[in-house]
Design a protein around this motif. Structure first.
Motif, PDB file in Angstrom:
ATOM      1  N   GLY A 133       0.566  36.738 -25.486  1.00  0.00           N
ATOM      2  CA  GLY A 133       1.413  35.599 -25.220  1.00  0.00           C
ATOM      3  C   GLY A 133       1.136  34.961 -23.878  1.00  0.00           C
ATOM      4  O   GLY A 133       0.438  35.521 -23.026  1.00  0.00           O
ATOM      5  N   ILE A 134       1.700  33.771 -23.713  1.00  0.00           N
ATOM      6  CA  ILE A 134       1.616  33.021 -22.458  1.00  0.00           C
ATOM      7  C   ILE A 134       3.033  32.648 -22.063  1.00  0.00           C
ATOM      8  O   ILE A 134       3.808  32.151 -22.891  1.00  0.00           O
ATOM      9  N   THR A 135       3.379  32.909 -20.811  1.00  0.00           N
ATOM     10  CA  THR A 135       4.712  32.578 -20.313  1.00  0.00           C
ATOM     11  C   THR A 135       4.570  31.775 -19.033  1.00  0.00           C
ATOM     12  O   THR A 135       3.810  32.167 -18.142  1.00  0.00           O
ATOM     13  N   TRP A 136       5.297  30.658 -18.946  1.00  0.00           N
ATOM     14  CA  TRP A 136       5.250  29.798 -17.762  1.00  0.00           C
ATOM     15  C   TRP A 136       6.513  29.999 -16.922  1.00  0.00           C
ATOM     16  O   TRP A 136       7.610  30.256 -17.451  1.00  0.00           O
TER      17      TRP A 136
ATOM     18  N   GLU B 293       7.157  29.403 -23.231  1.00  0.00           N
ATOM     19  CA  GLU B 293       6.464  30.552 -23.807  1.00  0.00           C
ATOM     20  C   GLU B 293       5.652  30.107 -25.013  1.00  0.00           C
ATOM     21  O   GLU B 293       6.078  29.244 -25.789  1.00  0.00           O
ATOM     22  N   HIS B 294       4.466  30.683 -25.163  1.00  0.00           N
ATOM     23  CA  HIS B 294       3.619  30.465 -26.323  1.00  0.00           C
ATOM     24  C   HIS B 294       3.338  31.833 -26.921  1.00  0.00           C
ATOM     25  O   HIS B 294       2.675  32.669 -26.302  1.00  0.00           O
ATOM     26  N   SER B 295       3.821  32.064 -28.128  1.00  0.00           N
ATOM     27  CA  SER B 295       3.733  33.391 -28.735  1.00  0.00           C
ATOM     28  C   SER B 295       2.628  33.436 -29.782  1.00  0.00           C
ATOM     29  O   SER B 295       2.138  32.390 -30.242  1.00  0.00           O
ATOM     30  N   PRO B 296       2.236  34.624 -30.224  1.00  0.00           N
ATOM     31  CA  PRO B 296       1.212  34.736 -31.269  1.00  0.00           C
ATOM     32  C   PRO B 296       1.636  34.133 -32.605  1.00  0.00           C
ATOM     33  O   PRO B 296       0.795  33.923 -33.471  1.00  0.00           O
ATOM     34  N   LYS B 297       2.917  33.864 -32.775  1.00  0.00           N
ATOM     35  CA  LYS B 297       3.402  33.322 -34.041  1.00  0.00           C
ATOM     36  C   LYS B 297       3.205  31.808 -34.146  1.00  0.00           C
ATOM     37  O   LYS B 297       3.424  31.225 -35.211  1.00  0.00           O
ATOM     38  N   GLU B 298       2.813  31.180 -33.057  1.00  0.00           N
ATOM     39  CA  GLU B 298       2.686  29.723 -33.075  1.00  0.00           C
ATOM     40  C   GLU B 298       1.408  29.288 -33.781  1.00  0.00           C
ATOM     41  O   GLU B 298       0.481  30.074 -34.004  1.00  0.00           O
TER      42      GLU B 298
END
Length: 415
Positions: free
Chosen positions: A271-274, A283-288
């Motif tokens: 994931g990516i968290t700002w 947040e950008h999760s693997p589910k996107e």
């Protein structure tokens, strides 16, 4: 997953233990990472998700020993579980962007933008890195038509600006953290909105084979606007809506043109968290829909202005008065400890693959060969004849040019 207040360690003189007031040392207010129990390449079953929060007491800091870049010799930096401080820039002294082992400059220019990036638009003043966007009125040295950063021709632009970037695609999972102040659109009034994009981001160069990008973009549409992007695409020449995922954040009650603020993102395979001033804002999760980028990148910081349609960065570009200046107080990169490939262990280029070198030149002065082809064509090559200008000559010529107060500048307007 709990989020707790961040440590706010103070800067200390090593020999005296007395706090200094010169620079505020801050860190993520609540660092939530998803870390693997095994290095990359281990089985999914072996990976354990762990949530880690940093509490309000300073329990761990790390000295600058062994850290690359230009860290302060008298400062201790925040320490985070699962991450190791790897690269720091305090901008206390000017960087030579033609010879620095990690940093250089871009000679590019976005097709949708009004600026061409030039080395002289990157300045170092009063312990800060400054990127200045100014009018190109046709006088003075003009950029060459061939851009190594774009692997092709860049047409004439109305504005000059700058992009400081790392030399190689050698940064991947970790914490990317910067303290910066966005441009003031008109002198003396931070409330006026205009058009600009002031950034810190990770970017796979060149984009034509594997476009990978994670952005923090501070824009001119309001005094508190922040955009966060992920881009992921294969074999593409230009931007399309389907290759990007975007999240917006409005820092209510804050004026990012008036004060310095901390911007960060944490990037792992999970994931990516700002973060803004230590608070989680995206947040950008693997589910996107878009996959999490998985290839090495360069670190970049730039300032640019959208074309006259002002389709991004703020619709009121007619308010811009040049020069515009983005100010950077410091930058830090913490390597994720479970990435056993990037960056190269000793700061060399030994870990880079053939693909990492693909069309990865930045400018004609960096000595990096343009390896590969773009759409079957050999990339252009710009002249390097002016790469090593005498520093004393440049300083003498720039002494008056670097003044930035309103009474010393003529401010230009573009419709």
């Amino acid at each position: 997953l709990s989020e707790l207040p961040a440590p706010r360690p103070r800067r200390f003189l090593a020999h005296a233990g007395m706090p200094l007031q010169s620079k505020r040392l801050s860190s993520l207010a609540a660092l939530m990472t998803v870390a693997a129990a095994a290095p990359l390449g281990g089985s999914a079953a072996a990976a354990t998700a762990t949530a880690t929060a940093i509490n309000g007491t300073v329990t761990a800091t790390v000295a600058a020993d062994g850290v690359h870049g230009h860290p302060s010799a008298t400062q201790e930096y925040p320490s985070y579980p699962d991450f190791t401080l790897w690269l720091v820039e305090e901008f206390e002294t000017p960087l030579d962007l033609n010879s620095d082992p990690f940093w250089t400059w871009s000679d590019g220019g976005l097709g949708e933008g009004q600026v061409r990036f030039e080395k002289d638009a990157i300045k170092f003043e009063d312990g800060k890195m400054i990127i200045e966007a100014s009018v190109n009125d046709g006088t003075g040295p003009q950029p060459q038509w061939c851009s190594h950063a774009e692997s092709g021709a860049v047409g004439p632009k109305k504005l000059r600006s700058g992009e400081m970037r790392t030399r190689h695609n050698m940064f991947r999972y970790g914490i990317y953290e910067v303290r910066m102040r966005a441009p003031t659109v008109q002198p003396g009034d931070t409330k006026v909105d205009g058009n600009y994009i002031s950034t810190m981001f990770a970017y796979r160069d060149a984009k034509f084979r594997h476009w990978r990008e994670i952005d923090i973009e501070v824009t001119g549409d309001t005094e508190s606007s922040v955009t966060m992007n992920v881009l992921n695409a294969e074999n593409t020449e230009g931007w399309r809506p389907d290759i990007q995922s975007t999240k917006q954040f409005e820092a209510e009650g804050q004026n990012v043109r008036e004060d310095f603020h901390d911007y960060a993102f944490v990037w792992t395979p999970y994931g990516i968290t700002w973060y803004f001033d230590g608070e989680k804002v995206g947040e950008h999760s693997p589910k996107e829909r878009l996959a999490i980028p998985d290839l090495s990148t360069k670190i970049m910081m730039n300032l640019w202005v959208f074309n006259s349609a002002y389709g991004f960065g703020g619709p009121e570009g007619q308010n811009n008065r040049y020069p515009l200046r983005s100010e950077y107080e410091w930058f830090r990169f913490y390597k994720w400890n479970h990435d056993d490939r990037y960056p190269c262990a000793d700061g060399s280029t030994d870990c880079l693959t053939v693909d990492d070198w693909y069309l990865s030149g930045n400018n004609p002065c960096d000595g990096i060969p343009q390896s590969g082809r773009r759409n079957g064509a050999v990339p252009c090559s710009a002249s390097a004849s002016e790469c090593r200008i005498d520093v004393q000559m440049a300083s003498a010529a720039g002494g008056s040019r670097n003044k930035t107060t309103a009474q010393d500048e003529s401010y230009f307007f573009f419709p």
